[in-house]
Design an enzyme around this catalytic site. Structure first.
Site, PDB file in Angstrom:
ATOM      1  CB  SER A  59      -0.959  -0.043   1.193  1.00 34.73           C
ATOM      2  OG  SER A  59      -1.811   1.067   1.150  1.00 34.73           O
ATOM      3  CG  ASP A 114      -4.136  -2.724  -4.059  1.00 31.96           C
ATOM      4  OD1 ASP A 114      -4.105  -2.589  -5.290  1.00 31.96           O
ATOM      5  OD2 ASP A 114      -5.111  -2.388  -3.375  1.00 31.96           O
ATOM      6  CG  HIS A 151      -5.708  -1.977   0.205  1.00 29.24           C
ATOM      7  ND1 HIS A 151      -5.023  -1.627  -0.936  1.00 29.24           N
ATOM      8  CD2 HIS A 151      -5.120  -1.274   1.213  1.00 29.24           C
ATOM      9  CE1 HIS A 151      -4.075  -0.758  -0.627  1.00 29.24           C
ATOM     10  NE2 HIS A 151      -4.099  -0.543   0.673  1.00 29.24           N
TER      11      HIS A 151
END
Ligand SMILES: *[C@@H]1O[C@H](CO)[C@@H](O)[C@H](O)[C@H]1NC(C)=O
Ligand SMILES: *[C@@H]1O[C@H](CO)[C@@H](O)[C@H](O)[C@H]1NC(C)=O
Ligand SMILES: *[C@@H]1O[C@H](CO)[C@@H](O)[C@H](O)[C@H]1NC(C)=O
Length: 463
Positions: A173, A197, A267
Protein backbone atom coordinates in the site's frame (compact mmCIF):
# COMPACT_ATOMS: atom_id res chain seq x y z
CA UNK A 1 3.79 30.93 -8.26
CA UNK A 2 1.71 29.12 -10.84
CA UNK A 3 2.15 25.86 -9.04
CA UNK A 4 2.74 26.47 -5.33
CA UNK A 5 2.39 22.80 -4.36
CA UNK A 6 4.97 21.85 -6.96
CA UNK A 7 7.40 24.38 -5.50
CA UNK A 8 6.89 23.09 -1.98
CA UNK A 9 7.47 19.56 -3.15
CA UNK A 10 10.60 20.57 -5.02
CA UNK A 11 11.87 22.39 -1.95
CA UNK A 12 11.10 19.40 0.29
CA UNK A 13 12.98 17.17 -2.11
CA UNK A 14 16.04 19.41 -2.09
CA UNK A 15 16.02 19.46 1.72
CA UNK A 16 15.51 15.72 1.80
CA UNK A 17 18.44 15.04 -0.49
CA UNK A 18 20.61 17.28 1.69
CA UNK A 19 19.57 15.48 4.88
CA UNK A 20 20.21 12.20 3.13
CA UNK A 21 23.74 13.22 2.16
CA UNK A 22 24.52 14.38 5.68
CA UNK A 23 23.28 11.03 6.99
CA UNK A 24 25.44 9.18 4.48
CA UNK A 25 28.47 11.08 5.66
CA UNK A 26 27.63 10.14 9.20
CA UNK A 27 27.36 6.47 8.29
CA UNK A 28 30.56 6.40 6.30
CA UNK A 29 32.44 8.07 9.14
CA UNK A 30 30.83 5.83 11.73
CA UNK A 31 31.28 2.62 9.79
CA UNK A 32 34.57 1.80 11.41
CA UNK A 33 33.36 1.65 14.99
CA UNK A 34 32.55 -1.85 16.14
CA UNK A 35 31.09 -1.34 19.53
CA UNK A 36 27.80 -3.12 19.23
CA UNK A 37 26.41 -5.95 21.26
CA UNK A 38 24.56 -8.68 19.48
CA UNK A 39 20.82 -8.40 20.07
CA UNK A 40 19.96 -11.63 21.81
CA UNK A 41 16.35 -10.98 22.71
CA UNK A 42 13.60 -11.03 20.11
CA UNK A 43 12.15 -7.65 19.23
CA UNK A 44 8.53 -7.31 18.19
CA UNK A 45 6.77 -4.59 16.27
CA UNK A 46 5.82 -1.43 18.11
CA UNK A 47 2.22 -0.62 18.76
CA UNK A 48 0.98 2.94 18.70
CA UNK A 49 -2.07 4.57 20.12
CA UNK A 50 -3.86 7.25 18.13
CA UNK A 51 -2.60 9.94 20.47
CA UNK A 52 1.10 9.24 20.47
CA UNK A 53 1.45 7.43 17.17
CA UNK A 54 2.00 10.36 14.86
CA UNK A 55 5.75 10.87 15.23
CA UNK A 56 7.93 8.60 13.16
CA UNK A 57 9.93 5.92 14.96
CA UNK A 58 11.54 3.29 12.78
CA UNK A 59 12.83 -0.18 13.68
CA UNK A 60 14.64 -2.50 11.28
CA UNK A 61 13.96 -6.10 12.26
CA UNK A 62 15.91 -8.99 10.75
CA UNK A 63 14.18 -12.37 10.75
CA UNK A 64 16.68 -15.25 10.50
CA UNK A 65 15.63 -18.45 8.75
CA UNK A 66 16.77 -20.39 11.81
CA UNK A 67 14.12 -18.61 13.90
CA UNK A 68 11.64 -16.80 11.64
CA UNK A 69 9.45 -15.55 14.47
CA UNK A 70 12.30 -13.82 16.34
CA UNK A 71 13.05 -10.32 15.10
CA UNK A 72 16.63 -9.09 15.64
CA UNK A 73 16.71 -5.34 16.06
CA UNK A 74 19.25 -3.84 13.67
CA UNK A 75 20.27 -0.33 14.44
CA UNK A 76 21.51 2.04 11.84
CA UNK A 77 24.18 3.19 14.27
CA UNK A 78 25.27 -0.30 15.22
CA UNK A 79 27.21 -3.09 13.68
CA UNK A 80 25.02 -5.22 11.44
CA UNK A 81 27.90 -7.63 10.88
CA UNK A 82 27.34 -8.93 14.37
CA UNK A 83 23.76 -9.98 13.65
CA UNK A 84 22.62 -12.94 11.55
CA UNK A 85 22.76 -10.70 8.48
CA UNK A 86 24.68 -12.51 5.73
CA UNK A 87 26.13 -10.08 3.19
CA UNK A 88 26.57 -12.78 0.56
CA UNK A 89 22.81 -13.39 0.35
CA UNK A 90 20.15 -11.18 -1.24
CA UNK A 91 18.18 -8.85 1.02
CA UNK A 92 14.40 -8.46 1.08
CA UNK A 93 13.04 -5.44 2.89
CA UNK A 94 9.31 -5.39 3.75
CA UNK A 95 7.66 -1.97 4.16
CA UNK A 96 4.10 -1.89 5.51
CA UNK A 97 1.62 0.93 4.95
CA UNK A 98 -0.91 2.97 6.91
CA UNK A 99 -1.92 1.26 10.17
CA UNK A 100 -5.41 2.46 11.06
CA UNK A 101 -5.36 0.67 14.41
CA UNK A 102 -1.71 1.28 15.32
CA UNK A 103 -0.89 -2.43 15.35
CA UNK A 104 1.52 -4.82 13.66
CA UNK A 105 0.08 -6.01 10.32
CA UNK A 106 -1.64 -9.38 10.70
CA UNK A 107 -0.07 -10.69 7.47
CA UNK A 108 3.50 -9.84 8.49
CA UNK A 109 4.50 -13.21 10.01
CA UNK A 110 3.05 -15.10 7.04
CA UNK A 111 4.92 -12.96 4.51
CA UNK A 112 8.23 -13.30 6.41
CA UNK A 113 7.90 -17.10 6.61
CA UNK A 114 6.89 -17.41 2.96
CA UNK A 115 9.90 -15.31 1.86
CA UNK A 116 12.31 -17.30 4.02
CA UNK A 117 10.95 -20.53 2.59
CA UNK A 118 11.08 -19.34 -1.01
CA UNK A 119 14.56 -17.80 -0.96
CA UNK A 120 17.84 -17.94 0.89
CA UNK A 121 17.84 -14.28 1.81
CA UNK A 122 18.06 -11.75 4.59
CA UNK A 123 14.47 -10.82 5.36
CA UNK A 124 14.11 -7.46 7.07
CA UNK A 125 10.86 -5.78 8.10
CA UNK A 126 10.70 -2.02 8.49
CA UNK A 127 8.50 -1.33 11.49
CA UNK A 128 7.12 2.20 11.29
CA UNK A 129 3.86 1.54 13.10
CA UNK A 130 4.80 4.66 15.10
CA UNK A 131 4.22 7.19 12.38
CA UNK A 132 1.88 5.08 10.25
CA UNK A 133 -1.16 5.45 12.46
CA UNK A 134 -3.59 8.26 13.42
CA UNK A 135 -4.83 9.79 10.15
CA UNK A 136 -3.85 8.68 6.64
CA UNK A 137 -2.54 12.13 5.78
CA UNK A 138 -0.16 12.18 8.79
CA UNK A 139 1.19 8.81 7.66
CA UNK A 140 1.66 10.26 4.15
CA UNK A 141 3.42 13.21 5.79
CA UNK A 142 6.00 10.83 7.29
CA UNK A 143 6.75 9.09 4.03
CA UNK A 144 9.68 11.26 2.93
CA UNK A 145 11.46 11.00 6.28
CA UNK A 146 10.86 7.25 6.35
CA UNK A 147 12.26 6.95 2.83
CA UNK A 148 15.41 8.72 4.01
CA UNK A 149 15.83 6.45 7.01
CA UNK A 150 15.47 3.35 4.87
CA UNK A 151 17.91 4.79 2.30
CA UNK A 152 20.47 5.40 5.05
CA UNK A 153 19.97 1.88 6.34
CA UNK A 154 20.56 0.48 2.84
CA UNK A 155 23.67 2.64 2.53
CA UNK A 156 24.99 0.90 5.61
CA UNK A 157 24.41 -2.47 3.93
CA UNK A 158 26.20 -1.25 0.79
CA UNK A 159 29.26 -0.26 2.82
CA UNK A 160 29.36 -3.89 3.99
CA UNK A 161 29.78 -4.97 0.38
CA UNK A 162 26.14 -5.80 -0.35
CA UNK A 163 25.48 -5.18 -4.08
CA UNK A 164 22.67 -2.73 -4.93
CA UNK A 165 21.18 -5.25 -7.30
CA UNK A 166 20.68 -7.77 -4.48
CA UNK A 167 18.25 -5.45 -2.69
CA UNK A 168 14.54 -6.17 -3.11
CA UNK A 169 11.99 -3.85 -1.53
CA UNK A 170 8.50 -5.24 -0.93
CA UNK A 171 6.10 -2.41 -0.12
CA UNK A 172 2.47 -2.80 0.85
CA UNK A 173 0.00 0.00 0.00
CA UNK A 174 1.65 3.26 1.15
CA UNK A 175 4.84 1.21 1.70
CA UNK A 176 5.03 0.66 -2.07
CA UNK A 177 5.46 4.40 -2.65
CA UNK A 178 8.02 4.54 0.18
CA UNK A 179 9.88 1.86 -1.77
CA UNK A 180 9.59 4.10 -4.83
CA UNK A 181 11.18 7.03 -2.96
CA UNK A 182 14.03 4.84 -1.72
CA UNK A 183 14.56 3.48 -5.22
CA UNK A 184 14.57 7.02 -6.56
CA UNK A 185 17.35 8.00 -4.11
CA UNK A 186 19.37 5.13 -5.55
CA UNK A 187 18.60 6.35 -9.07
CA UNK A 188 16.77 3.18 -10.02
CA UNK A 189 19.82 0.97 -9.45
CA UNK A 190 18.38 -1.24 -6.67
CA UNK A 191 17.48 -4.71 -7.87
CA UNK A 192 13.75 -4.93 -7.46
CA UNK A 193 10.65 -3.31 -6.01
CA UNK A 194 7.41 -5.20 -5.53
CA UNK A 195 4.36 -3.03 -4.80
CA UNK A 196 1.48 -4.91 -3.20
CA UNK A 197 -1.62 -2.89 -4.11
CA UNK A 198 0.25 0.45 -4.08
CA UNK A 199 -1.87 3.10 -2.37
CA UNK A 200 -4.23 5.16 -4.52
CA UNK A 201 -5.45 8.07 -2.37
CA UNK A 202 -3.09 11.07 -2.75
CA UNK A 203 -0.95 9.12 -5.27
CA UNK A 204 -2.97 8.62 -8.43
CA UNK A 205 -2.19 12.16 -9.59
CA UNK A 206 1.21 12.45 -7.90
CA UNK A 207 4.33 13.00 -9.97
CA UNK A 208 6.57 10.06 -10.82
CA UNK A 209 9.10 11.30 -8.25
CA UNK A 210 6.53 11.07 -5.48
CA UNK A 211 5.09 7.67 -6.31
CA UNK A 212 6.33 4.25 -7.37
CA UNK A 213 7.24 4.14 -11.07
CA UNK A 214 9.28 1.89 -13.39
CA UNK A 215 12.36 4.12 -13.03
CA UNK A 216 12.71 3.28 -9.33
CA UNK A 217 14.53 -0.06 -9.68
CA UNK A 218 15.96 -2.37 -12.32
CA UNK A 219 12.70 -4.30 -12.07
CA UNK A 220 9.46 -2.86 -10.67
CA UNK A 221 6.28 -4.92 -10.42
CA UNK A 222 2.93 -4.22 -8.79
CA UNK A 223 -0.01 -6.39 -7.85
CA UNK A 224 -3.30 -4.49 -8.06
CA UNK A 225 -6.34 -5.76 -6.14
CA UNK A 226 -8.37 -2.68 -5.09
CA UNK A 227 -7.87 -0.17 -7.88
CA UNK A 228 -11.34 1.31 -7.36
CA UNK A 229 -10.77 2.13 -3.70
CA UNK A 230 -7.53 2.09 -1.66
CA UNK A 231 -5.26 0.94 -4.47
CA UNK A 232 -3.83 2.88 -7.40
CA UNK A 233 -5.59 2.58 -10.73
CA UNK A 234 -2.69 3.40 -13.04
CA UNK A 235 0.21 1.06 -13.84
CA UNK A 236 3.35 1.91 -11.85
CA UNK A 237 5.87 -0.82 -12.76
CA UNK A 238 7.45 -2.65 -15.64
CA UNK A 239 4.73 -5.26 -15.11
CA UNK A 240 1.40 -4.53 -13.40
CA UNK A 241 -0.69 -7.52 -12.39
CA UNK A 242 -4.43 -6.70 -12.30
CA UNK A 243 -5.65 -9.75 -10.41
CA UNK A 244 -9.29 -10.60 -11.14
CA UNK A 245 -9.36 -7.31 -13.03
CA UNK A 246 -7.68 -5.45 -10.14
CA UNK A 247 -10.82 -4.16 -8.41
CA UNK A 248 -13.07 -6.63 -6.63
CA UNK A 249 -11.72 -9.89 -5.31
CA UNK A 250 -13.66 -13.17 -5.13
CA UNK A 251 -14.24 -14.24 -1.55
CA UNK A 252 -14.26 -10.67 -0.21
CA UNK A 253 -17.47 -9.40 1.40
CA UNK A 254 -19.57 -7.16 -0.84
CA UNK A 255 -21.59 -5.53 1.95
CA UNK A 256 -20.64 -2.91 4.49
CA UNK A 257 -22.28 -4.99 7.23
CA UNK A 258 -19.12 -7.12 7.24
CA UNK A 259 -17.34 -4.19 8.92
CA UNK A 260 -13.59 -3.65 8.74
CA UNK A 261 -13.03 -6.71 6.56
CA UNK A 262 -15.38 -5.24 3.96
CA UNK A 263 -13.24 -2.11 3.87
CA UNK A 264 -9.79 -3.68 3.49
CA UNK A 265 -10.33 -7.20 2.13
CA UNK A 266 -9.74 -6.33 -1.57
CA UNK A 267 -6.75 -4.13 -0.71
CA UNK A 268 -5.06 -6.75 1.49
CA UNK A 269 -5.63 -9.59 -1.01
CA UNK A 270 -2.51 -8.46 -2.88
CA UNK A 271 -0.43 -9.57 0.12
CA UNK A 272 -2.20 -12.90 0.39
CA UNK A 273 -1.82 -13.57 -3.34
CA UNK A 274 1.90 -12.85 -3.03
CA UNK A 275 2.26 -15.21 -0.05
CA UNK A 276 0.37 -17.88 -1.99
CA UNK A 277 2.60 -17.40 -5.05
CA UNK A 278 5.72 -17.70 -2.87
CA UNK A 279 4.48 -21.03 -1.52
CA UNK A 280 4.42 -22.25 -5.11
CA UNK A 281 1.23 -24.30 -5.07
CA UNK A 282 0.68 -23.50 -8.75
CA UNK A 283 2.07 -20.74 -10.97
CA UNK A 284 0.29 -17.36 -10.84
CA UNK A 285 0.94 -16.64 -14.49
CA UNK A 286 -0.57 -13.55 -16.08
CA UNK A 287 -1.32 -12.41 -19.62
CA UNK A 288 -1.09 -9.01 -21.28
CA UNK A 289 -4.46 -7.75 -22.52
CA UNK A 290 -6.30 -4.50 -23.22
CA UNK A 291 -8.89 -5.22 -20.51
CA UNK A 292 -10.01 -7.91 -18.09
CA UNK A 293 -13.22 -8.29 -20.05
CA UNK A 294 -11.28 -9.11 -23.21
CA UNK A 295 -9.07 -11.48 -21.23
CA UNK A 296 -12.11 -13.42 -19.94
CA UNK A 297 -13.56 -13.48 -23.44
CA UNK A 298 -10.52 -15.46 -24.59
CA UNK A 299 -8.99 -12.67 -26.70
CA UNK A 300 -5.57 -12.72 -24.98
CA UNK A 301 -4.03 -16.15 -24.98
CA UNK A 302 -0.27 -15.75 -24.96
CA UNK A 303 2.49 -13.34 -24.01
CA UNK A 304 4.15 -12.85 -27.37
CA UNK A 305 3.24 -9.17 -27.47
CA UNK A 306 5.12 -7.55 -25.74
CA UNK A 307 7.04 -10.26 -23.84
CA UNK A 308 8.13 -12.35 -26.88
CA UNK A 309 7.69 -15.85 -25.49
CA UNK A 310 7.75 -15.75 -21.70
CA UNK A 311 4.74 -14.94 -19.51
CA UNK A 312 5.11 -12.93 -16.28
CA UNK A 313 4.50 -14.88 -13.08
CA UNK A 314 3.94 -13.54 -9.57
CA UNK A 315 6.74 -14.65 -7.26
CA UNK A 316 10.51 -14.39 -7.09
CA UNK A 317 11.65 -15.35 -10.61
CA UNK A 318 14.07 -12.80 -12.08
CA UNK A 319 12.08 -10.09 -13.90
CA UNK A 320 8.92 -12.03 -13.09
CA UNK A 321 10.09 -14.82 -15.39
CA UNK A 322 10.13 -12.51 -18.40
CA UNK A 323 13.18 -13.20 -20.47
CA UNK A 324 14.01 -10.02 -22.39
CA UNK A 325 16.99 -7.78 -22.71
CA UNK A 326 15.05 -4.56 -22.21
CA UNK A 327 11.76 -4.77 -20.32
CA UNK A 328 8.78 -2.77 -21.57
CA UNK A 329 7.15 -0.57 -18.91
CA UNK A 330 3.65 -0.24 -17.51
CA UNK A 331 2.38 -3.42 -19.12
CA UNK A 332 -1.00 -4.43 -17.70
CA UNK A 333 -1.31 -8.18 -17.28
CA UNK A 334 -4.33 -10.13 -16.11
CA UNK A 335 -5.08 -13.32 -14.24
CA UNK A 336 -7.96 -14.81 -12.27
CA UNK A 337 -7.84 -16.52 -8.88
CA UNK A 338 -9.94 -18.71 -6.63
CA UNK A 339 -11.84 -17.21 -3.69
CA UNK A 340 -9.62 -18.77 -1.02
CA UNK A 341 -6.02 -19.92 -0.50
CA UNK A 342 -4.14 -21.23 -2.37
CA UNK A 343 -5.56 -18.68 -4.77
CA UNK A 344 -3.83 -19.72 -7.96
CA UNK A 345 -5.84 -21.25 -10.80
CA UNK A 346 -5.14 -22.59 -14.28
CA UNK A 347 -6.60 -20.69 -17.21
CA UNK A 348 -7.94 -22.72 -20.11
CA UNK A 349 -9.27 -21.48 -23.41
CA UNK A 350 -12.57 -23.18 -24.30
CA UNK A 351 -13.94 -22.96 -27.84
CA UNK A 352 -17.02 -24.18 -29.63
CA UNK A 353 -17.07 -24.28 -33.44
CA UNK A 354 -20.53 -24.42 -35.01
CA UNK A 355 -21.08 -26.70 -37.91
CA UNK A 356 -23.53 -24.15 -39.37
CA UNK A 357 -23.80 -20.42 -38.70
CA UNK A 358 -26.87 -19.33 -36.73
CA UNK A 359 -28.95 -16.18 -37.01
CA UNK A 360 -28.76 -15.39 -33.29
CA UNK A 361 -26.23 -15.31 -30.47
CA UNK A 362 -25.71 -18.80 -29.08
CA UNK A 363 -24.94 -19.15 -25.38
CA UNK A 364 -23.27 -22.37 -24.21
CA UNK A 365 -22.47 -23.38 -20.63
CA UNK A 366 -19.35 -25.49 -20.19
CA UNK A 367 -18.43 -27.33 -16.97
CA UNK A 368 -15.15 -29.18 -16.33
CA UNK A 369 -15.37 -32.00 -13.79
CA UNK A 370 -12.42 -33.37 -11.82
CA UNK A 371 -12.73 -36.17 -9.26
CA UNK A 372 -13.91 -33.79 -6.55
CA UNK A 373 -14.68 -30.38 -8.07
CA UNK A 374 -16.41 -28.66 -10.95
CA UNK A 375 -15.49 -25.44 -12.78
CA UNK A 376 -17.83 -23.63 -15.13
CA UNK A 377 -18.10 -20.79 -17.60
CA UNK A 378 -20.39 -19.59 -20.38
CA UNK A 379 -19.39 -18.66 -23.90
CA UNK A 380 -21.31 -16.83 -26.61
CA UNK A 381 -21.03 -17.55 -30.31
CA UNK A 382 -22.06 -14.24 -31.89
CA UNK A 383 -24.75 -14.45 -34.56
CA UNK A 384 -23.50 -15.19 -38.10
CA UNK A 385 -20.17 -16.38 -36.71
CA UNK A 386 -18.95 -19.92 -36.25
CA UNK A 387 -16.67 -19.73 -33.22
CA UNK A 388 -17.31 -18.75 -29.61
CA UNK A 389 -14.59 -18.69 -27.03
CA UNK A 390 -13.93 -17.86 -23.42
CA UNK A 391 -11.74 -18.70 -20.44
CA UNK A 392 -12.45 -21.38 -17.93
CA UNK A 393 -10.43 -21.23 -14.72
CA UNK A 394 -9.81 -24.29 -12.57
CA UNK A 395 -7.72 -25.04 -9.48
CA UNK A 396 -6.88 -28.62 -10.49
CA UNK A 397 -4.62 -29.09 -13.57
CA UNK A 398 -6.34 -29.51 -16.95
CA UNK A 399 -5.11 -33.07 -17.30
CA UNK A 400 -6.91 -33.96 -14.06
CA UNK A 401 -10.29 -33.07 -15.54
CA UNK A 402 -12.08 -36.33 -16.14
CA UNK A 403 -15.02 -35.06 -18.12
CA UNK A 404 -16.98 -32.04 -19.19
CA UNK A 405 -20.59 -31.12 -19.77
CA UNK A 406 -21.92 -28.74 -22.41
CA UNK A 407 -25.39 -27.32 -22.58
CA UNK A 408 -27.14 -24.92 -24.95
CA UNK A 409 -28.53 -22.07 -22.80
CA UNK A 410 -30.80 -19.82 -24.85
CA UNK A 411 -32.01 -16.55 -23.31
CA UNK A 412 -35.25 -17.10 -21.43
CA UNK A 413 -37.42 -15.36 -24.06
CA UNK A 414 -35.95 -17.67 -26.70
CA UNK A 415 -36.44 -20.91 -24.83
CA UNK A 416 -39.63 -22.06 -26.53
CA UNK A 417 -38.89 -20.56 -29.92
CA UNK A 418 -35.54 -22.16 -30.58
CA UNK A 419 -35.67 -25.86 -30.07
CA UNK A 420 -33.21 -26.83 -32.77
CA UNK A 421 -30.09 -28.47 -31.33
CA UNK A 422 -26.69 -26.80 -31.60
CA UNK A 423 -24.12 -28.94 -33.42
CA UNK A 424 -20.40 -28.35 -33.44
CA UNK A 425 -16.94 -29.20 -32.17
CA UNK A 426 -15.36 -28.50 -28.78
CA UNK A 427 -11.70 -27.55 -28.29
CA UNK A 428 -9.63 -26.51 -25.29
CA UNK A 429 -6.05 -25.54 -24.45
CA UNK A 430 -4.19 -24.44 -21.37
CA UNK A 431 -2.85 -20.87 -21.51
CA UNK A 432 -0.46 -19.71 -22.78
CA UNK A 433 -1.63 -20.98 -26.19
CA UNK A 434 1.43 -20.40 -28.36
CA UNK A 435 0.70 -22.76 -31.21
CA UNK A 436 -2.43 -24.38 -32.54
CA UNK A 437 -0.80 -27.77 -31.93
CA UNK A 438 -1.48 -27.32 -28.27
CA UNK A 439 -5.24 -27.26 -28.85
CA UNK A 440 -7.06 -30.39 -27.80
CA UNK A 441 -10.29 -31.01 -29.73
CA UNK A 442 -12.88 -33.71 -29.23
CA UNK A 443 -12.87 -35.60 -32.51
CA UNK A 444 -16.62 -36.08 -32.97
CA UNK A 445 -19.32 -33.48 -33.48
CA UNK A 446 -21.39 -32.77 -30.38
CA UNK A 447 -25.13 -32.15 -30.40
CA UNK A 448 -26.24 -29.80 -27.62
CA UNK A 449 -29.82 -29.30 -26.53
CA UNK A 450 -31.39 -26.95 -24.04
CA UNK A 451 -33.02 -29.77 -22.07
CA UNK A 452 -30.01 -31.78 -20.85
CA UNK A 453 -26.29 -31.18 -20.50
CA UNK A 454 -24.16 -33.42 -22.69
CA UNK A 455 -21.56 -35.33 -20.67
CA UNK A 456 -18.32 -36.29 -22.42
CA UNK A 457 -14.97 -37.60 -21.20
CA UNK A 458 -11.96 -35.30 -21.51
CA UNK A 459 -9.02 -37.59 -22.26
CA UNK A 460 -6.07 -35.22 -21.79
CA UNK A 461 -3.00 -36.93 -20.36
CA UNK A 462 -0.62 -35.27 -17.92
CA UNK A 463 2.89 -34.94 -19.31
C1 LIG B 1 29.21 -9.62 18.84
O1 LIG B 1 28.28 -10.28 19.72
C2 LIG B 1 28.87 -11.09 20.70
C3 LIG B 1 27.77 -11.72 21.52
O2 LIG B 1 26.87 -12.40 20.77
C4 LIG B 1 29.77 -10.27 21.59
O3 LIG B 1 30.45 -11.13 22.50
C5 LIG B 1 30.79 -9.55 20.75
O4 LIG B 1 31.53 -8.68 21.54
C6 LIG B 1 30.12 -8.73 19.67
N1 LIG B 1 31.11 -8.15 18.80
C7 LIG B 1 31.07 -6.92 18.41
C8 LIG B 1 32.18 -6.48 17.54
O5 LIG B 1 30.16 -6.18 18.73
C1 LIG C 1 26.15 -16.88 4.10
O1 LIG C 1 25.51 -17.42 2.95
C2 LIG C 1 26.38 -18.22 2.15
C3 LIG C 1 25.60 -18.59 0.91
O2 LIG C 1 24.46 -19.34 1.20
C4 LIG C 1 26.85 -19.41 2.95
O3 LIG C 1 27.72 -20.18 2.16
C5 LIG C 1 27.55 -18.92 4.22
O4 LIG C 1 27.87 -20.04 5.01
C6 LIG C 1 26.66 -17.98 4.98
N1 LIG C 1 27.43 -17.41 6.08
C7 LIG C 1 27.05 -17.51 7.34
C8 LIG C 1 27.93 -16.84 8.34
O5 LIG C 1 26.05 -18.10 7.69
C1 LIG D 1 -9.21 -32.80 -5.25
O1 LIG D 1 -8.35 -33.92 -5.38
C2 LIG D 1 -7.01 -33.61 -5.64
C3 LIG D 1 -6.23 -34.90 -5.86
O2 LIG D 1 -7.06 -36.01 -5.94
C4 LIG D 1 -6.45 -32.81 -4.48
O3 LIG D 1 -5.10 -32.45 -4.74
C5 LIG D 1 -7.27 -31.55 -4.31
O4 LIG D 1 -6.82 -30.84 -3.17
C6 LIG D 1 -8.73 -31.90 -4.13
N1 LIG D 1 -9.49 -30.67 -4.14
C7 LIG D 1 -10.45 -30.43 -3.29
C8 LIG D 1 -11.16 -29.13 -3.45
O5 LIG D 1 -10.80 -31.21 -2.41
Amino acid sequence: MKNPTGNVVAHLRRCAVLVFMVQLLFIVVGAGSESIMRQQACTDFQSASFLRGTTLKVQFLLFPSSNPSCGQLLSIHEDIQNSSFNASLGTKIIIHGFRALGTKPSWMDGLIKALLQAAQANVIAVDWVHGATAAYHTAVGNVMKLGLEISSFIQKLLTMGVPQTSIHLIGVSLGAHVGGLVGHFYEGQLGRITGLDPAGPKYTRASREERLDPGDALFVEAIHTDADNFGIRIPVGHIDYYVNGGRDQPGCPRFISSGYNYLICDHMRAVHFYISALSDSCPMMAFPCSSYKNFLAGHCLDCFNPFLVSCPTIGLLDNGGVNMEKLPTEVKVYLATAASAPYCVYHSLVEFHLQKRRTLDTNIEIIFLSSNSSFSTSIIIPMHQTTGRGLLTHSDPLCQMESLTLQYRPKSWMRNKDEAPVVGQFCTALLPVDTSEKMFCLSQLLTLTQENPLLHSLPIVCD
